[in-house]
Motif scaffolding. Structure first.
Motif, short mmCIF file in Angstrom:
data_model
loop_
_atom_site.label_atom_id
_atom_site.label_comp_id
_atom_site.label_asym_id
_atom_site.label_seq_id
_atom_site.Cartn_x
_atom_site.Cartn_y
_atom_site.Cartn_z
N ASN A 20 29.86 66.33 -12.76
CA ASN A 20 29.51 66.02 -11.38
C ASN A 20 28.50 64.88 -11.27
N ARG A 21 28.43 64.04 -12.28
CA ARG A 21 27.53 62.88 -12.29
C ARG A 21 28.30 61.63 -11.89
N MET A 81 23.32 56.01 5.35
CA MET A 81 23.94 56.62 4.19
C MET A 81 22.95 56.55 3.04
N VAL A 82 22.63 57.70 2.46
CA VAL A 82 21.77 57.74 1.30
C VAL A 82 22.68 57.70 0.08
N ILE A 83 22.62 56.59 -0.67
CA ILE A 83 23.52 56.38 -1.80
C ILE A 83 22.80 56.77 -3.08
N PRO A 84 23.37 57.73 -3.82
CA PRO A 84 22.73 58.15 -5.08
C PRO A 84 22.88 57.07 -6.15
N GLU A 85 22.00 57.11 -7.11
CA GLU A 85 22.04 56.18 -8.24
C GLU A 85 23.07 56.67 -9.25
N ILE A 86 23.53 55.76 -10.10
CA ILE A 86 24.43 56.16 -11.18
C ILE A 86 23.69 57.15 -12.07
N GLY A 87 24.35 58.23 -12.43
CA GLY A 87 23.73 59.30 -13.22
C GLY A 87 23.33 60.49 -12.38
N THR A 110 23.98 63.35 -9.23
CA THR A 110 25.15 64.14 -8.85
C THR A 110 25.64 63.73 -7.47
N LEU A 111 26.90 64.06 -7.20
CA LEU A 111 27.51 63.71 -5.93
C LEU A 111 26.77 64.37 -4.75
N GLU A 112 26.13 65.50 -4.99
CA GLU A 112 25.41 66.17 -3.90
C GLU A 112 24.26 65.35 -3.36
N ASN A 113 23.86 64.30 -4.07
CA ASN A 113 22.78 63.44 -3.58
C ASN A 113 23.27 62.37 -2.61
N LEU A 114 24.55 62.39 -2.28
CA LEU A 114 25.11 61.46 -1.30
C LEU A 114 25.01 62.11 0.07
N PHE A 115 24.36 61.44 1.00
CA PHE A 115 24.19 61.97 2.35
C PHE A 115 24.66 60.97 3.38
N HIS A 158 32.74 52.59 0.16
CA HIS A 158 32.01 52.91 -1.07
C HIS A 158 32.93 53.75 -1.94
N LEU A 159 33.01 53.39 -3.22
CA LEU A 159 33.81 54.13 -4.18
C LEU A 159 32.87 54.68 -5.25
N PHE A 160 32.98 55.98 -5.50
CA PHE A 160 32.18 56.64 -6.53
C PHE A 160 33.12 57.31 -7.52
N ALA A 161 32.94 57.08 -8.81
CA ALA A 161 33.67 57.80 -9.85
C ALA A 161 32.72 58.86 -10.40
N ILE A 162 33.19 60.12 -10.38
CA ILE A 162 32.35 61.27 -10.75
C ILE A 162 32.96 61.93 -11.98
N ASP A 163 32.14 62.14 -13.02
CA ASP A 163 32.66 62.74 -14.25
C ASP A 163 32.72 64.26 -14.14
#
Length: 158
Positions: A45-46, A85-91, A93-98, A37-42
């Motif tokens: 922190n979104r 893995m709890v994957i956060p939605e776009i928008g 914050t990264l802290e919502n990734l578990f 999984h790849l996440f781009a964070i601005d």
């Protein structure tokens, strides 16, 4: 007077730059990725982009993707157990990734070969490759040694 309104619905295409991302591992062991999984964070922190890759998408430890132009932190999670893995939605914050370890009854299984990375990058129109992103394994070994246990203790649980 007649007013005609037309609307066009189209899938939102990812705007940005085609990028090659070389991956490295911090161990000398065989490096294999089943799912990444790849996440781009601005800067706020979104999460602005999330993409999932399989082993067939990764060739010679390099993946190809299109990322939005700008400065980001890239978060990568490799080989996380499915459903754990709890994957956060776009928008969000990264802290919502578990990441949750799989468990059976009252015991948790090992994290196997979960690897993660967090690295700052700048994506520009004239850049088509990033420096290697190093994945770190999130498992370890804990060794416990007990010495001089009093004889009165007959049942010891750790």
């Amino acid at each position: 007077m007649q007013l005609v309104l037309l609307a066009c619905q189209k899938n939102k295409a990812i705007e940005g730059q085609g990028i090659q991302i070389p991956l490295e591992c911090n161990t000398s062991e065989e490096f294999s990725i089943n799912l990444l999984h790849l996440f781009a964070i601005d800067r706020d922190n979104r999460i602005v982009h999330h993409e999932t890759f399989t082993s067939s998408d990764i060739r010679e430890n390099t993946l190809h993707t299109i990322l939005p132009l700008g400065r980001y932190r890239l978060a990568l999670v490799a080989n996380a157990p499915k459903g754990n893995m709890v994957i956060p939605e776009i928008g969000e914050t990264l802290e919502n990734l578990f990441l949750c370890l799989p468990h059976e009854e009252n015991t948790y299984q090992e994290a196997c070969d979960i690897s993660t990375a967090l690295q700052s990058v700048s994506i520009t129109e004239n850049k088509n490759a990033l420096p290697p992103i190093r994945l770190f394994r999130r498992t370890g070994t804990l060794q416990v040694s007990l010495h001089a246990i009093p004889k009165e203790i007959s049942n010891l649980n750790l």
